[in-house]
Design a protein around this motif. Structure first.
Motif, PDB file in Angstrom:
ATOM      1  N   THR A   1       0.857  -1.186   0.000  1.00 24.70           N
ATOM      2  CA  THR A   1       0.000   0.000   0.000  1.00 24.70           C
ATOM      3  C   THR A   1       0.893   1.236   0.000  1.00 24.70           C
ATOM      4  O   THR A   1       2.017   1.210   0.526  1.00 24.70           O
ATOM      5  CB  THR A   1      -0.927   0.074   1.230  1.00 24.70           C
ATOM      6  N   ARG A   2       0.377   2.275  -0.580  1.00 27.39           N
ATOM      7  CA  ARG A   2       1.065   3.569  -0.635  1.00 27.39           C
ATOM      8  C   ARG A   2       0.167   4.569   0.068  1.00 27.39           C
ATOM      9  O   ARG A   2      -0.966   4.795  -0.351  1.00 27.39           O
ATOM     10  CB  ARG A   2       1.273   3.968  -2.094  1.00 27.39           C
ATOM     11  N   THR A   3       0.673   5.164   1.154  1.00 28.30           N
ATOM     12  CA  THR A   3      -0.119   6.125   1.912  1.00 28.30           C
ATOM     13  C   THR A   3       0.559   7.487   1.852  1.00 28.30           C
ATOM     14  O   THR A   3       1.730   7.619   2.220  1.00 28.30           O
ATOM     15  CB  THR A   3      -0.247   5.688   3.391  1.00 28.30           C
ATOM     16  N   MET A   4      -0.186   8.477   1.362  1.00 33.00           N
ATOM     17  CA  MET A   4       0.342   9.829   1.242  1.00 33.00           C
ATOM     18  C   MET A   4      -0.200  10.680   2.388  1.00 33.00           C
ATOM     19  O   MET A   4      -1.402  10.690   2.654  1.00 33.00           O
ATOM     20  CB  MET A   4      -0.052  10.430  -0.100  1.00 33.00           C
ATOM     21  N   PHE A   5       0.695  11.384   3.068  1.00 34.51           N
ATOM     22  CA  PHE A   5       0.319  12.254   4.175  1.00 34.51           C
ATOM     23  C   PHE A   5       0.391  13.702   3.711  1.00 34.51           C
ATOM     24  O   PHE A   5       1.370  14.099   3.067  1.00 34.51           O
ATOM     25  CB  PHE A   5       1.254  12.029   5.370  1.00 34.51           C
ATOM     26  N   PRO A   6      -0.634  14.507   4.031  1.00 34.79           N
ATOM     27  CA  PRO A   6      -0.691  15.891   3.545  1.00 34.79           C
ATOM     28  C   PRO A   6       0.219  16.830   4.357  1.00 34.79           C
ATOM     29  O   PRO A   6      -0.247  17.696   5.092  1.00 34.79           O
ATOM     30  CB  PRO A   6      -2.166  16.255   3.707  1.00 34.79           C
ATOM     31  N   THR A   7       1.497  16.616   4.237  1.00 34.51           N
ATOM     32  CA  THR A   7       2.472  17.476   4.906  1.00 34.51           C
ATOM     33  C   THR A   7       3.252  18.227   3.844  1.00 34.51           C
ATOM     34  O   THR A   7       3.127  17.952   2.650  1.00 34.51           O
ATOM     35  CB  THR A   7       3.437  16.636   5.769  1.00 34.51           C
ATOM     36  N   ILE A   8       4.073  19.164   4.277  1.00 35.68           N
ATOM     37  CA  ILE A   8       4.932  19.891   3.343  1.00 35.68           C
ATOM     38  C   ILE A   8       6.369  19.626   3.765  1.00 35.68           C
ATOM     39  O   ILE A   8       6.754  20.015   4.861  1.00 35.68           O
ATOM     40  CB  ILE A   8       4.621  21.397   3.351  1.00 35.68           C
ATOM     41  N   PRO A   9       7.175  18.978   2.945  1.00 38.43           N
ATOM     42  CA  PRO A   9       6.788  18.317   1.699  1.00 38.43           C
ATOM     43  C   PRO A   9       5.925  17.082   1.984  1.00 38.43           C
ATOM     44  O   PRO A   9       5.936  16.563   3.106  1.00 38.43           O
ATOM     45  CB  PRO A   9       8.130  17.908   1.087  1.00 38.43           C
ATOM     46  N   PRO A  10       5.198  16.618   0.955  1.00 41.91           N
ATOM     47  CA  PRO A  10       4.336  15.444   1.160  1.00 41.91           C
ATOM     48  C   PRO A  10       5.153  14.237   1.615  1.00 41.91           C
ATOM     49  O   PRO A  10       6.272  14.027   1.176  1.00 41.91           O
ATOM     50  CB  PRO A  10       3.720  15.186  -0.216  1.00 41.91           C
ATOM     51  N   ARG A  11       4.572  13.471   2.515  1.00 39.30           N
ATOM     52  CA  ARG A  11       5.218  12.250   2.995  1.00 39.30           C
ATOM     53  C   ARG A  11       4.454  11.059   2.437  1.00 39.30           C
ATOM     54  O   ARG A  11       3.226  11.023   2.494  1.00 39.30           O
ATOM     55  CB  ARG A  11       5.192  12.221   4.519  1.00 39.30           C
ATOM     56  N   VAL A  12       5.187  10.089   1.921  1.00 38.56           N
ATOM     57  CA  VAL A  12       4.578   8.881   1.374  1.00 38.56           C
ATOM     58  C   VAL A  12       5.230   7.679   2.044  1.00 38.56           C
ATOM     59  O   VAL A  12       6.456   7.559   2.070  1.00 38.56           O
ATOM     60  CB  VAL A  12       4.750   8.799  -0.163  1.00 38.56           C
ATOM     61  N   ASP A  13       4.398   6.813   2.604  1.00 37.87           N
ATOM     62  CA  ASP A  13       4.876   5.576   3.213  1.00 37.87           C
ATOM     63  C   ASP A  13       4.418   4.388   2.388  1.00 37.87           C
ATOM     64  O   ASP A  13       3.318   4.393   1.839  1.00 37.87           O
ATOM     65  CB  ASP A  13       4.328   5.408   4.636  1.00 37.87           C
ATOM     66  N   TYR A  14       5.267   3.381   2.343  1.00 37.25           N
ATOM     67  CA  TYR A  14       4.935   2.116   1.685  1.00 37.25           C
ATOM     68  C   TYR A  14       4.907   1.047   2.767  1.00 37.25           C
ATOM     69  O   TYR A  14       5.753   1.018   3.655  1.00 37.25           O
ATOM     70  CB  TYR A  14       5.968   1.776   0.618  1.00 37.25           C
ATOM     71  N   ASP A  15       3.923   0.167   2.663  1.00 36.43           N
ATOM     72  CA  ASP A  15       3.757  -0.877   3.666  1.00 36.43           C
ATOM     73  C   ASP A  15       3.221  -2.128   2.991  1.00 36.43           C
ATOM     74  O   ASP A  15       2.560  -2.058   1.949  1.00 36.43           O
ATOM     75  CB  ASP A  15       2.779  -0.404   4.746  1.00 36.43           C
ATOM     76  N   LEU A  16       3.505  -3.274   3.576  1.00 33.33           N
ATOM     77  CA  LEU A  16       2.975  -4.528   3.052  1.00 33.33           C
ATOM     78  C   LEU A  16       1.499  -4.664   3.417  1.00 33.33           C
ATOM     79  O   LEU A  16       1.090  -4.316   4.528  1.00 33.33           O
ATOM     80  CB  LEU A  16       3.739  -5.721   3.616  1.00 33.33           C
ATOM     81  N   THR A  17       0.738  -5.208   2.502  1.00 31.60           N
ATOM     82  CA  THR A  17      -0.647  -5.571   2.766  1.00 31.60           C
ATOM     83  C   THR A  17      -0.647  -6.948   3.427  1.00 31.60           C
ATOM     84  O   THR A  17       0.416  -7.557   3.621  1.00 31.60           O
ATOM     85  CB  THR A  17      -1.448  -5.655   1.457  1.00 31.60           C
ATOM     86  N   GLU A  18      -1.820  -7.459   3.706  1.00 39.45           N
ATOM     87  CA  GLU A  18      -1.911  -8.826   4.242  1.00 39.45           C
ATOM     88  C   GLU A  18      -1.305  -9.817   3.253  1.00 39.45           C
ATOM     89  O   GLU A  18      -0.561 -10.720   3.632  1.00 39.45           O
ATOM     90  CB  GLU A  18      -3.376  -9.181   4.515  1.00 39.45           C
ATOM     91  N   LEU A  19      -1.610  -9.620   1.966  1.00 40.49           N
ATOM     92  CA  LEU A  19      -1.052 -10.485   0.922  1.00 40.49           C
ATOM     93  C   LEU A  19       0.471 -10.359   0.881  1.00 40.49           C
ATOM     94  O   LEU A  19       1.182 -11.351   0.716  1.00 40.49           O
ATOM     95  CB  LEU A  19      -1.659 -10.127  -0.440  1.00 40.49           C
ATOM     96  N   GLY A  20       0.980  -9.150   1.063  1.00 39.56           N
ATOM     97  CA  GLY A  20       2.421  -8.928   1.102  1.00 39.56           C
ATOM     98  C   GLY A  20       3.080  -9.640   2.266  1.00 39.56           C
ATOM     99  O   GLY A  20       4.161 -10.208   2.134  1.00 39.56           O
ATOM    100  N   HIS A  21       2.404  -9.619   3.423  1.00 37.95           N
ATOM    101  CA  HIS A  21       2.944 -10.339   4.586  1.00 37.95           C
ATOM    102  C   HIS A  21       2.933 -11.846   4.355  1.00 37.95           C
ATOM    103  O   HIS A  21       3.843 -12.553   4.803  1.00 37.95           O
ATOM    104  CB  HIS A  21       2.167  -9.975   5.857  1.00 37.95           C
ATOM    105  N   GLU A  22       1.932 -12.337   3.637  1.00 37.89           N
ATOM    106  CA  GLU A  22       1.907 -13.766   3.289  1.00 37.89           C
ATOM    107  C   GLU A  22       3.071 -14.107   2.365  1.00 37.89           C
ATOM    108  O   GLU A  22       3.662 -15.186   2.468  1.00 37.89           O
ATOM    109  CB  GLU A  22       0.576 -14.135   2.636  1.00 37.89           C
ATOM    110  N   LEU A  23       3.395 -13.167   1.467  1.00 40.56           N
ATOM    111  CA  LEU A  23       4.514 -13.383   0.542  1.00 40.56           C
ATOM    112  C   LEU A  23       5.850 -13.424   1.282  1.00 40.56           C
ATOM    113  O   LEU A  23       6.792 -14.066   0.822  1.00 40.56           O
ATOM    114  CB  LEU A  23       4.530 -12.275  -0.522  1.00 40.56           C
ATOM    115  N   LEU A  24       5.919 -12.767   2.426  1.00 43.00           N
ATOM    116  CA  LEU A  24       7.156 -12.784   3.216  1.00 43.00           C
ATOM    117  C   LEU A  24       7.580 -14.195   3.603  1.00 43.00           C
ATOM    118  O   LEU A  24       8.780 -14.473   3.712  1.00 43.00           O
ATOM    119  CB  LEU A  24       6.960 -11.985   4.507  1.00 43.00           C
ATOM    120  N   VAL A  25       6.624 -15.077   3.807  1.00 42.74           N
ATOM    121  CA  VAL A  25       6.948 -16.442   4.236  1.00 42.74           C
ATOM    122  C   VAL A  25       7.844 -17.138   3.206  1.00 42.74           C
ATOM    123  O   VAL A  25       8.962 -17.559   3.541  1.00 42.74           O
ATOM    124  CB  VAL A  25       5.670 -17.255   4.548  1.00 42.74           C
ATOM    125  N   PRO A  26       7.425 -17.258   1.941  1.00 43.85           N
ATOM    126  CA  PRO A  26       8.323 -17.905   0.973  1.00 43.85           C
ATOM    127  C   PRO A  26       9.551 -17.060   0.642  1.00 43.85           C
ATOM    128  O   PRO A  26      10.621 -17.605   0.380  1.00 43.85           O
ATOM    129  CB  PRO A  26       7.448 -18.135  -0.260  1.00 43.85           C
TER     130      PRO A  26
END
Length: 131
Positions: A70-95
């Protein structure tokens, strides 16, 4: 009923499409690093090292499109964008983690096999190293 195996044409296509996304080194590294929690673009780029801005952008967009990140954009100056694993991404971590662990445990064996091959077939080894 007999179980289906990936040797069926439709299964091969489906598996191939998914492996094309998750099988490249940048995807494996990004997913692995995001397994520690959300990160900003430049944090990821710094911690991975050796990845260009364009390649990281392309990798993150592909992972987002496929539902791993997921990509989450925060309305700050300058804009902040965080990337995080979804549930599916966490499942992919196993293999991904299992494959990484296997690679660590077998690096010496692979290197020994490469050295043996290169010594026995120097003309083919040159072609392999260039590829």
């Amino acid at each position: 009923m007999k179980p289906r195996h990936i040797h069926h044409t439709e299964d091969c296509r489906a598996v191939s499409a998914i492996l094309q996304r998750i099988g490249d080194k940048w995807t494996v590294l990004v997913v692995s690093k995001l397994g520690n929690g959300p990160m900003r673009f430049n944090e990821l780029r710094h911690i991975i090292g050796g990845i260009s801005q364009k390649m990281l952008t392309t990798t993150l967009r592909g992972l987002e499109r496929d539902g791993f990140v997921t990509r989450t954009m925060f309305p700050t100056i300058p804009p902040r964008v965080d990337y995080d694993l979804t549930e599916l991404g966490h499942e992919l971590l196993v293999p991904v983690n299992a494959l990484g662990e296997w690679a660590k445990q077998n690096t010496n064996r692979v290197n020994e096999a490469r050295a043996k091959f290169d010594a026995a077939c120097p003309e083919r080894a040159k072609v392999r190293k260039a590829a």
